[in-house]
Design an enzyme around this catalytic site. Structure first.
Site, PDB file in Angstrom:
ATOM      1  N   LYS A 191       0.834  -1.209   0.000  1.00 34.16           N
ATOM      2  CA  LYS A 191       0.000   0.000   0.000  1.00 34.16           C
ATOM      3  C   LYS A 191       0.872   1.264   0.000  1.00 34.16           C
ATOM      4  O   LYS A 191       0.646   2.175  -0.789  1.00 34.16           O
ATOM      5  CB  LYS A 191      -0.923   0.030   1.232  1.00 34.16           C
ATOM      6  CG  LYS A 191      -1.897  -1.135   1.310  1.00 34.16           C
ATOM      7  CD  LYS A 191      -2.887  -0.975   2.452  1.00 34.16           C
ATOM      8  CE  LYS A 191      -2.279  -1.033   3.839  1.00 34.16           C
ATOM      9  NZ  LYS A 191      -1.717  -2.364   4.205  1.00 34.16           N
ATOM     10  N   ARG A 196      -0.468  -9.363  13.237  1.00 36.83           N
ATOM     11  CA  ARG A 196      -1.037  -8.384  12.298  1.00 36.83           C
ATOM     12  C   ARG A 196      -1.876  -9.083  11.231  1.00 36.83           C
ATOM     13  O   ARG A 196      -2.920  -8.565  10.830  1.00 36.83           O
ATOM     14  CB  ARG A 196       0.081  -7.575  11.638  1.00 36.83           C
ATOM     15  CG  ARG A 196       0.700  -6.578  12.598  1.00 36.83           C
ATOM     16  CD  ARG A 196       2.009  -6.053  12.055  1.00 36.83           C
ATOM     17  NE  ARG A 196       1.838  -5.073  11.005  1.00 36.83           N
ATOM     18  CZ  ARG A 196       2.810  -4.701  10.184  1.00 36.83           C
ATOM     19  NH1 ARG A 196       4.016  -5.228  10.281  1.00 36.83           N
ATOM     20  NH2 ARG A 196       2.592  -3.784   9.260  1.00 36.83           N
ATOM     21  N   ARG A 224      -9.643   0.496   8.642  1.00 39.10           N
ATOM     22  CA  ARG A 224      -9.278  -0.882   8.949  1.00 39.10           C
ATOM     23  C   ARG A 224     -10.368  -1.614   9.728  1.00 39.10           C
ATOM     24  O   ARG A 224     -10.176  -2.777  10.089  1.00 39.10           O
ATOM     25  CB  ARG A 224      -8.000  -0.898   9.785  1.00 39.10           C
ATOM     26  CG  ARG A 224      -6.708  -1.027   8.968  1.00 39.10           C
ATOM     27  CD  ARG A 224      -5.561  -0.802   9.939  1.00 39.10           C
ATOM     28  NE  ARG A 224      -4.354  -1.496   9.644  1.00 39.10           N
ATOM     29  CZ  ARG A 224      -3.248  -0.897   9.173  1.00 39.10           C
ATOM     30  NH1 ARG A 224      -3.247   0.368   8.864  1.00 39.10           N
ATOM     31  NH2 ARG A 224      -2.150  -1.601   9.016  1.00 39.10           N
ATOM     32  N   ARG A 271      11.292  -2.445  11.729  1.00 41.58           N
ATOM     33  CA  ARG A 271      10.202  -2.043  12.642  1.00 41.58           C
ATOM     34  C   ARG A 271       9.877  -3.153  13.640  1.00 41.58           C
ATOM     35  O   ARG A 271       9.870  -4.332  13.292  1.00 41.58           O
ATOM     36  CB  ARG A 271       8.943  -1.722  11.818  1.00 41.58           C
ATOM     37  CG  ARG A 271       8.937  -0.333  11.268  1.00 41.58           C
ATOM     38  CD  ARG A 271       7.860  -0.121  10.234  1.00 41.58           C
ATOM     39  NE  ARG A 271       6.562  -0.650  10.568  1.00 41.58           N
ATOM     40  CZ  ARG A 271       5.485  -0.499   9.787  1.00 41.58           C
ATOM     41  NH1 ARG A 271       5.578   0.175   8.657  1.00 41.58           N
ATOM     42  NH2 ARG A 271       4.333  -1.010  10.145  1.00 41.58           N
ATOM     43  N   ARG A 303      11.554  -6.519   5.444  1.00 38.18           N
ATOM     44  CA  ARG A 303      11.369  -5.090   5.207  1.00 38.18           C
ATOM     45  C   ARG A 303      12.244  -4.257   6.141  1.00 38.18           C
ATOM     46  O   ARG A 303      12.391  -4.560   7.315  1.00 38.18           O
ATOM     47  CB  ARG A 303       9.893  -4.754   5.430  1.00 38.18           C
ATOM     48  CG  ARG A 303       9.565  -3.308   5.181  1.00 38.18           C
ATOM     49  CD  ARG A 303       8.116  -3.104   4.886  1.00 38.18           C
ATOM     50  NE  ARG A 303       7.290  -3.125   6.068  1.00 38.18           N
ATOM     51  CZ  ARG A 303       5.993  -2.824   6.047  1.00 38.18           C
ATOM     52  NH1 ARG A 303       5.394  -2.539   4.916  1.00 38.18           N
ATOM     53  NH2 ARG A 303       5.291  -2.855   7.154  1.00 38.18           N
TER      54      ARG A 303
HETATM   55  P1  AMP Z   1       0.738   0.443   8.919  1.00 39.55           P
HETATM   56  O1  AMP Z   1       2.006   1.186   8.723  1.00 39.55           O
HETATM   57  O2  AMP Z   1      -0.396   0.985   8.092  1.00 39.55           O
HETATM   58  O3  AMP Z   1       0.921  -1.057   8.765  1.00 39.55           O
HETATM   59  O4  AMP Z   1       0.286   0.679  10.440  1.00 39.55           O
HETATM   60  C1  AMP Z   1       1.112   0.301  11.510  1.00 39.55           C
HETATM   61  C2  AMP Z   1       0.287   0.120  12.774  1.00 39.55           C
HETATM   62  O5  AMP Z   1      -0.384   1.353  13.088  1.00 39.55           O
HETATM   63  C3  AMP Z   1      -0.830  -0.910  12.674  1.00 39.55           C
HETATM   64  O6  AMP Z   1      -0.366  -2.241  12.899  1.00 39.55           O
HETATM   65  C4  AMP Z   1      -1.757  -0.413  13.778  1.00 39.55           C
HETATM   66  O7  AMP Z   1      -1.257  -0.739  15.058  1.00 39.55           O
HETATM   67  C5  AMP Z   1      -1.670   1.100  13.627  1.00 39.55           C
HETATM   68  N1  AMP Z   1      -2.669   1.610  12.649  1.00 39.55           N
HETATM   69  C6  AMP Z   1      -2.444   2.220  11.462  1.00 39.55           C
HETATM   70  N2  AMP Z   1      -3.593   2.526  10.845  1.00 39.55           N
HETATM   71  C7  AMP Z   1      -4.583   2.093  11.653  1.00 39.55           C
HETATM   72  C8  AMP Z   1      -6.006   2.092  11.565  1.00 39.55           C
HETATM   73  N3  AMP Z   1      -6.645   2.595  10.496  1.00 39.55           N
HETATM   74  N4  AMP Z   1      -6.697   1.549  12.602  1.00 39.55           N
HETATM   75  C9  AMP Z   1      -6.089   1.051  13.688  1.00 39.55           C
HETATM   76  N5  AMP Z   1      -4.753   0.994  13.829  1.00 39.55           N
HETATM   77  C10 AMP Z   1      -3.996   1.513  12.828  1.00 39.55           C
END
Ligand code: AMP
Length: 213
Positions: A13, A170, A87, A159, A126
């Site tokens: 994404k 996740r 999400r 990360r 990653r």
């Molecule tokens: P990402 O970089 O989009 O994978 O987001 C990293 C982490 O941020 C996720 O595993 C969640 O803990 C939190 N996060 C990001 N976006 C959301 C969302 N829309 N709803 C809830 N948690 C989020």
């Protein structure tokens, strides 16, 4: 362009959003990036979100909905690409309400499809630059200088939520809480499914084609 880039963690994404943003002059809104920045700056939101993020769990809806609304308000009339939001169904509903209020509904939701085995491979290898957000991979996108960002020279990191146990969590969270959102958008007739395995440019072309660009 007013779209959501949807898909499990590791589906690309962020990479695809970053290409689309440059090409079509749209704002890239990543709730994950905003939350990581809040954690790094130890803001109130960051302190609240940190534990959830490290374990690979979702940050509570009210926190991310507030972030997304704030970001959307700041893009004004320009197009936007939402990456990692919504999400949950509650987030999707809140997004619809917020966009209806400003009369700018979503055009499309692009679902990047990748199987679990490939996702684990991608996420565990990653690396990311915490300064500018540029993503790397130990096999497929190696930086020119070891562990240094090609773009800004920052030190690359692995990360905490890209470690094996958090990755498993996740993916579980995605299947249980996030995948149902696909049905929500399918019901509205705006869902576009894309095979997201292949070269980055190839996938970008598939997205452009699905969006009629
Ligand atoms: P990402 O970089 O989009 O994978 O987001 C990293 C982490 O941020 C996720 O595993 C969640 O803990 C939190 N996060 C990001 N976006 C959301 C969302 N829309 N709803 C809830 N948690 C989020």
């Amino acid at each position: 362009m007013r779209i959501v880039l949807f898909g499990p963690p590791g589906s690309g994404k962020g990479t695809q959003a970053s290409l689309l943003k440059d090409k079509y002059k749209a704002a890239h809104i990543s709730t994950g990036d905003t939350l990581r920045e809040a954690v790094a700056n130890q803001t109130e939101v960051g302190l609240r979100a940190k534990g959830y993020m490290e374990k690979g769990e979702l940050v509570p809806d009210e926190v991310v909905i507030a972030i997304a609304k704030d970001k959307l308000a700041s893009v004004g009339e320009s197009g936007f690409i939402l990456d990692g939001f919504p999400r949950t169904i509650a987030q999707a509903e809140a997004l619809d309400v917020a966009l209806a209020e400003i009369g700018r509904p979503l055009d499309s939701v692009v679902n990047l499809r990748v199987d679990d085995e490939e996702l684990v491979k991608r996420l565990s290898g990653r690396r990311v630059c915490p300064s500018c957000g540029e993503p790397y991979h130990v096999d497929t996108k190696v930086p020119k200088v070891e562990d240094k960002c090609d773009k800004c020279g920052g030190d690359l990191i692995h990360r905490a939520d890209d470690q094996a146990e958090a990755i498993r969590n996740r993916l579980k969270v995605y299947n249980n809480q996030t995948a149902p959102v696909l049905g929500y958008y399918d019901g509205k007739g705006i869902l576009k499914n894309i095979d997201a395995v292949g070269q980055i440019a190839e996938i970008q072309n598939r997205i452009a084609e699905a969006l009629g660009l």
